[in-house]
Scaffold this active site. Structure first.
Site, PDB file in Angstrom:
ATOM      1  N   LYS A 289     -15.668  -1.776   3.614  1.00 48.34           N
ATOM      2  CA  LYS A 289     -15.072  -2.101   2.320  1.00 48.34           C
ATOM      3  C   LYS A 289     -16.191  -2.686   1.468  1.00 48.34           C
ATOM      4  O   LYS A 289     -16.742  -3.745   1.811  1.00 48.34           O
ATOM      5  CB  LYS A 289     -13.966  -3.145   2.483  1.00 48.34           C
ATOM      6  CG  LYS A 289     -12.753  -2.684   3.306  1.00 48.34           C
ATOM      7  CD  LYS A 289     -11.930  -3.911   3.710  1.00 48.34           C
ATOM      8  CE  LYS A 289     -10.513  -3.543   4.151  1.00 48.34           C
ATOM      9  NZ  LYS A 289      -9.833  -4.706   4.768  1.00 48.34           N
TER      10      LYS A 289
ATOM     11  N   GLU B  43       0.826  -1.215   0.000  1.00 53.01           N
ATOM     12  CA  GLU B  43       0.000   0.000   0.000  1.00 53.01           C
ATOM     13  C   GLU B  43       0.853   1.255   0.000  1.00 53.01           C
ATOM     14  O   GLU B  43       0.347   2.349   0.263  1.00 53.01           O
ATOM     15  CB  GLU B  43      -0.963  -0.010   1.191  1.00 53.01           C
ATOM     16  CG  GLU B  43      -1.962  -1.151   1.118  1.00 53.01           C
ATOM     17  CD  GLU B  43      -3.048  -1.072   2.166  1.00 53.01           C
ATOM     18  OE1 GLU B  43      -3.158  -0.054   2.869  1.00 53.01           O
ATOM     19  OE2 GLU B  43      -3.806  -2.047   2.285  1.00 53.01           O
TER      20      GLU B  43
HETATM   21  P1  PGA Z   1      -6.439  -6.080   2.735  1.00 51.44           P
HETATM   22  O1  PGA Z   1      -5.837  -5.133   3.847  1.00 51.44           O
HETATM   23  O2  PGA Z   1      -7.040  -5.256   1.683  1.00 51.44           O
HETATM   24  O3  PGA Z   1      -5.260  -6.884   2.281  1.00 51.44           O
HETATM   25  O4  PGA Z   1      -7.475  -6.937   3.438  1.00 51.44           O
HETATM   26  C1  PGA Z   1      -6.480  -3.976   4.289  1.00 51.44           C
HETATM   27  C2  PGA Z   1      -6.879  -4.070   5.728  1.00 51.44           C
HETATM   28  O5  PGA Z   1      -6.636  -5.103   6.403  1.00 51.44           O
HETATM   29  O6  PGA Z   1      -7.464  -3.123   6.250  1.00 51.44           O
HETATM   30 ZN    ZN Z   2      -7.632  -4.389   8.309  1.00 52.07          ZN
END
Ligand code: PGA
Ligand code: ZN
Length: 432
Positions: free
Chosen positions: A337, A205
């Site tokens: 998400k 990221e």
């Molecule tokens: P991921 O990580 O998109 O790999 O799940 C993001 C998070 O854990 O917040």
């Molecule tokens: Zn997370």
């Protein structure tokens, strides 16, 4: 009718890890067009909606031919001719057509790109930017950014156990200023890292690649980075952690490889409580694993009064799990998400559940991303109060931060930074 769907077209594109993902374009009779790309997680919870991947040897098994075919075949036939403004009904139709609890048949990568593209098309036909289409004239706040400085865990070869070491500047007054502060801290952290050893690039990221002797070493360097950048830790700039503890679980114990520790749930909570006591930490995500509601309740009792406790893998953007956690006093914030839920409507339901319970909400990217900036608009239009995008490099991250700047500018004098109001009441009160 101008809002009738005339075409739904899926295609394979590539994400920030160089893996295939799904993009969908929706066209309306009135000329409105919406486009959206599916992101992809690496540290995924077992209870989240699942992507459809082709498997086999091609592209490491990550192929999306099946998901793209679902968009262009079954989903296009399902949606063609329908009114794009009925987002909830269209999302429900996707769920019913899929027939599983997790979108396992059509693929959440198919449904999330379709669901978001429908939303974009509706906004486009209404002649509004997406955030304004969602806000429907109600006042909304600009979200407080969570910006990653070091990436670890599943995003950096497990070079630290904690996955995200982030900063937040809730007193910055604007997104613009919060990002300037984050840029200063990111640069200072890079200088401190370079003084310790040659820089080894960045994690998934965009955070500096972690080279630390212990998880606490990272917390120390992050605190020093804030100071080196000229800010007061715990006043102007705070630390936010995503422990992503689900990834640490091994035979019922939490394994901190870097610290040589194997802990029970209560010991894991105690470890995080110690970090919270010794460092300027304002927010902690997933201090325990995806089904450890008891551990989350213990953490909330231990330090959840003044510290934000976010459920990500624990809650997987699921309204029902948010309500269950709230009833158990397990946390005070939900990570949102859209691809964990599979549709825009289901994600919004999780956010609404949190708000109804007096919890905070953080709209979040995934570790695998694209140039898609939908989450910047969702965070603003849904008045979420907070946004988590990743770090301050790599254009799949910067695209979202830059879009927030454009939205803030477009709001002009109406732009209001969420600040302390972004947090659950006791945390907001502690922030002052
Ligand atoms: P991921 O990580 O998109 O790999 O799940 C993001 C998070 O854990 O917040
Ligand atoms: Zn997370």
């Amino acid at each position: 009718m101008s809002t009738s769907i005339t075409a739904v077209r899926g295609r394979q594109i590539w994400d920030s890890r160089g893996r295939p993902t799904v993009e969908t374009e929706v066209t309306l009779a009135g000329g409105g067009v919406g486009r959206a790309c599916a992101p992809a997680g690496a540290s995924r919870g077992a209870h989240e909606a699942v992507d459809l991947r082709d498997g086999g040897a091609r592209f490491g098994g990550f192929g999306v031919d099946g998901a793209v075919a679902a968009v262009n075949g079954e989903i296009a036939r399902l949606l063609n001719g329908r009114d794009v403004r009925d987002q909830a009904a269209l999302d429900q139709a996707l769920r019913e057509a899929d027939g599983t609890a997790t979108f396992a048949r059509l693929g959440a990568n198919a449904t999330v790109s379709v669901s978001l593209a429908l939303l974009h098309a509706a906004a486009s036909q209404a002649g509004l930017p997406l955030w304004a289409y969602l806000a429907q004239g109600r006042p909304v706040r600009m979200p407080v950014p969570e910006v990653q400085i070091f990436g670890g865990g599943a995003h950096a070869g497990r070079r630290t156990d904690v996955q995200d070491f982030m900063v937040m500047a809730p007193r910055a007054g604007s997104v613009r200023r919060a990002l300037e502060i984050s840029a200063d801290v990111y640069r200072a952290a890079g200088e401190l890292m370079a003084a310790r050893a040659p820089l080894a690039g960045v994690a998934d990221e965009g955070g500096w690649w972690p080279m630390f002797d212990s998880n606490e070493d990272a917390l120390q360097v992050l605190t020093r980075s804030i100071e080196k950048a000229g800010y007061r830790p715990g006043e102007e700039v705070f630390i936010s952690l995503d422990v992503a503890a689900n990834e640490l679980l091994c035979d019922g114990r939490y394994r901190l490889g870097l610290d040589g520790a194997e802990l029970s749930s209560a010991e894991m909570v105690e470890t995080v409580a110690n970090w919270v006591r010794r460092y300027p930490i304002l927010s902690v995500e997933d201090p325990v694993a995806q089904d450890d509601f008891d551990g989350m309740t213990l953490a909330t009792t231990r330090f959840g009064e003044a510290v934000q406790l976010i459920g990500d893998d624990l809650l997987v953007t699921n309204a029902e799990r948010v309500r269950r956690a709230a009833a158990a006093g397990a946390g005070n914030a939900v990570l949102v998400k859209v691809n964990q839920a599979g549709t825009v409507t289901a994600a919004k339901a999780a956010l609404d559940a949190a708000k109804d319970l007096g919890w905070a909400a953080i709209v979040s990217a995934r570790s695998g991303e694209t140039e898609d900036v939908s989450i910047a608009h969702l965070a603003v239009g849904w008045d979420a109060g907070q946004i988590k995008v990743g770090s301050f490099t790599r254009s799949e991250r910067m695209a979202k931060w830059n879009e927030l700047l454009r939205i803030e500018e477009a709001m002009g004098d109406d732009a209001r930074f969420a600040g302390a109001s972004a947090f659950a009441p006791t945390v907001a009160a502690a922030l002052g």
